[in-house]
Design an enzyme around this catalytic site. Sequence first.
Site, mmCIF file in Angstrom:
data_model
loop_
_atom_site.group_PDB
_atom_site.id
_atom_site.type_symbol
_atom_site.label_atom_id
_atom_site.label_comp_id
_atom_site.label_asym_id
_atom_site.label_seq_id
_atom_site.Cartn_x
_atom_site.Cartn_y
_atom_site.Cartn_z
ATOM 1 N N GLU A 12 88.680 27.733 -0.677
ATOM 2 C CA GLU A 12 87.530 28.611 -0.835
ATOM 3 C C GLU A 12 87.111 29.629 0.263
ATOM 4 O O GLU A 12 85.925 29.695 -0.441
ATOM 5 C CB GLU A 12 86.366 27.082 -1.417
ATOM 6 C CG GLU A 12 86.622 26.294 -2.617
ATOM 7 C CD GLU A 12 88.121 25.352 -2.472
ATOM 8 O OE1 GLU A 12 88.664 25.417 -1.812
ATOM 9 O OE2 GLU A 12 88.147 24.294 -3.732
ATOM 10 N N PHE A 38 83.716 9.906 -5.709
ATOM 11 C CA PHE A 38 84.595 11.000 -5.555
ATOM 12 C C PHE A 38 84.122 12.942 -5.439
ATOM 13 O O PHE A 38 83.243 13.046 -5.884
ATOM 14 C CB PHE A 38 85.310 10.567 -6.579
ATOM 15 C CG PHE A 38 87.059 11.920 -6.264
ATOM 16 C CD1 PHE A 38 87.966 11.506 -6.084
ATOM 17 C CD2 PHE A 38 87.547 12.670 -7.464
ATOM 18 C CE1 PHE A 38 88.948 12.568 -5.394
ATOM 19 C CE2 PHE A 38 87.854 13.738 -7.426
ATOM 20 C CZ PHE A 38 88.883 13.474 -5.853
ATOM 21 N N GLN A 39 84.405 12.939 -4.492
ATOM 22 C CA GLN A 39 84.233 14.510 -4.104
ATOM 23 C C GLN A 39 82.808 15.160 -3.546
ATOM 24 O O GLN A 39 82.269 16.081 -4.150
ATOM 25 C CB GLN A 39 85.214 15.568 -4.989
ATOM 26 C CG GLN A 39 86.582 15.508 -4.407
ATOM 27 C CD GLN A 39 87.174 16.994 -5.317
ATOM 28 O OE1 GLN A 39 86.326 17.031 -6.599
ATOM 29 N NE2 GLN A 39 88.084 16.954 -4.897
ATOM 30 N N LYS A 70 76.968 17.651 -11.070
ATOM 31 C CA LYS A 70 77.211 17.933 -12.363
ATOM 32 C C LYS A 70 76.615 17.684 -14.507
ATOM 33 O O LYS A 70 76.501 18.597 -14.850
ATOM 34 C CB LYS A 70 78.743 17.126 -12.623
ATOM 35 C CG LYS A 70 79.866 17.238 -14.142
ATOM 36 C CD LYS A 70 81.229 16.508 -13.648
ATOM 37 C CE LYS A 70 82.055 17.536 -15.104
ATOM 38 N NZ LYS A 70 82.945 16.763 -15.243
ATOM 39 N N MET A 98 93.005 38.810 22.089
ATOM 40 C CA MET A 98 92.246 38.525 23.151
ATOM 41 C C MET A 98 92.184 37.786 23.950
ATOM 42 O O MET A 98 91.257 37.742 24.639
ATOM 43 C CB MET A 98 91.330 38.811 21.713
ATOM 44 C CG MET A 98 89.630 38.495 22.587
ATOM 45 S SD MET A 98 89.794 40.620 23.779
ATOM 46 C CE MET A 98 89.208 41.624 22.480
#
Lengths: 163, 577
Positions: free
Chosen positions: B50, B112-113, B162, B477
């Site tokens: 993602e 969940f999630q 949802k 760097m």
Amino acid sequence: MRHIISILLENEAGALSRVSGLFSARGYNIESLTVAPTEDSTLSRMTIVTAGSDEIIEQIVKQLNKLVDVVKLQELTEGAHIERELMLTKVKATGDAREEIKRLVDIFRGRIIDVTDSTYTLELTGTVEKLDAFVKALDMTEIIEVVRSGATGIARGERALSL
Amino acid sequence: MELTGADIVVKCLQDEGIEYIFGYPGGAALHIYDALYRQDKVKHILVRHEQGASHAADGYARATGKPGVVLVTSGPGITNAVTGIATAYMDSAPLVVISGQVPTHLIGDDAFQEVDAVGITRPCVKHNFLVKDVRDLATTMKKAFFVATSGRPGPVLVDIPKDITAEKTEYIYPRSVSMRSYAPVKRGHPKQIKKAVDLLLNARRPIVYAGGGVVLADAEDALREMVRLLGYPCTNTLMGLGAYPHDDPLFLGMLGMHGTYEANMAMHGCDVMLAVGARFDDRITGDLSKFSPFAKIIHVDVDPSSIGKNVKVEIPIVGDAKSVLEDLVRELKARAAAINQGQTKQWWQQIDEWRGINCLAYDQKSEKIKPQYVIEKLHQITNGDAFVTSDVGQHQMWAAQFYGFGKTRRWINSGGLGTMGFGLPAAMGVQIAYPDDLVCCITGEASIIMCIQELSTCKQYDLPVKIINLNNRYMGMVRQWQEFFYDRRYSHSYMDALPDFVALSESFGHRGILVDQPADVEGALIEAFAMKDQLVFLDFITDQAENVYPMIAAGKGHNEMHLHPGSGEPPQERELA
């Protein structure tokens, strides 16, 4: 310098956390913060007491204005204004102290709003300084708890914060 | 007709004219994915992580000026996207991020999630919404696009439980939306414009300091016209590169920590500074107490909170960079007789002296591949006309210093947040927007690894990005700072156990070329660009010890630069006042 900022913000879940999150994320200090809905149920009115240099206060005002949920704000301390805070205090009150505390409450124009054999519950409104002075004056008394609402305020005269 | 929330989301995207979205499916987003499946107007690009989705949408947005759209699921879907959201926030890129959320009745249950997406993203979005009623969905989507793309652009999150995506309601997409609490200013105040012109016309040692806001506002034409009208020197920030053409005699190059000697010295010595769409970031100003001690500053910015944040400003102008610059040009033209280019003659002599030291010198005779040389060759071969994305570190600075940009929206890098891993997914977004153009991702071996999984996305969608890997086997760097400030204690900056990048790319179905001789650099680039339909991974084995010069160390002023040993002696400081 101490500043009081009044804010009208959308009365929506999460609006408060946007404001408080802004202060913590940018390291601005909050002395107190109060918030409640207004006569228009879509709007909340928030009062923040903060401190900082003129530059910091300018940034705070700009950053607050940038929040999408902030509809309008006013720096109360910029003009004449009235400031009030509510304090509830529970103190131990037995023997001679019962009279002593009652006199003190009268002097400060407070009220005793609950009584038991051994305690008083006191209510006092006023400026932050007045409430501080009262707590100091209670010196000898055993304070069980102090609850302060944080300062709220309103501008004097025609100046107003409304849509 | 009544539609489900999921169909409404997709219809909104269609009605907003969104062509591509970048995402990754998961439980809470499945209704929306199903709605996507049943249409073909909005094309979905499936990333491999993602973070890649938010960077790709960001790259797309920066290259096109259109909003980038991300679709992810709840929980890890949105937390993975956060780095990309924060990156877009710091660089003011317009993103609309749609995240699935667990069903309303489970919110707060540690389902969940489940993650508090609105809470987690709050400090790094311009605004965010949790949709609680399907009847609010279409308006919320419209608001999200409006907020993301107006004023100072930025990412906006729409978190949709949802159950809301399953419920039905009448679909009406509002044509426009107004919000009582949000009304960005566009035009600058006319009085301030006049005052700014007064100050500009009286300058003896002026400088125009233009940043990413000019790019975001598509204000480059107005900027160029104004600078040329006045004949004043112009410098660009890292984010503003391309706003003023690199090869124009009035251009001093980039300023800041790794800016040119002439740009930084001119910033230090100027008496009037016009800052447009730039925010006086610490990498620009160095030590604030030493910053531009003689300057009266005009600051143009669409975000009032940028003005006066770090530096005291004489003339603040809140407004869109394009609108304000056009107003400035109009006012200057009306007072054309008062423009006297002769009054800056001495200033230009001083600037030319500074230019004389060649601050971007590097060893041209080295037997090792110098990273600067690769970028210079890249510029030559592409005529300075490629889209260039970068990751973060030395290669980013060399790209900024040596590529030479003539157009805006060609240089796409993570300036504010400094996100390693940005380059490849951002390049995918650019390539999707411009399938026929050359898109190069200048990166290093440490950065590229951070989002290397997106090579798989590039294969799936045939994205012929050209990866220019400046491989010095160090986090360059970090190594440079350790060399300068930590007595060469190279703590964990060495990249041990690197993969064979050629074999790695080939395993993803791409081409790889290893280049370890300076003489092969040009040929390899030409060979790679000839493979128009292929992603080519060019692995340049570069000099490990090379440092980025010039450099202003932390706590130093613009007139206290570290110069490359091969640069000339700095000229004697003159009395400026």
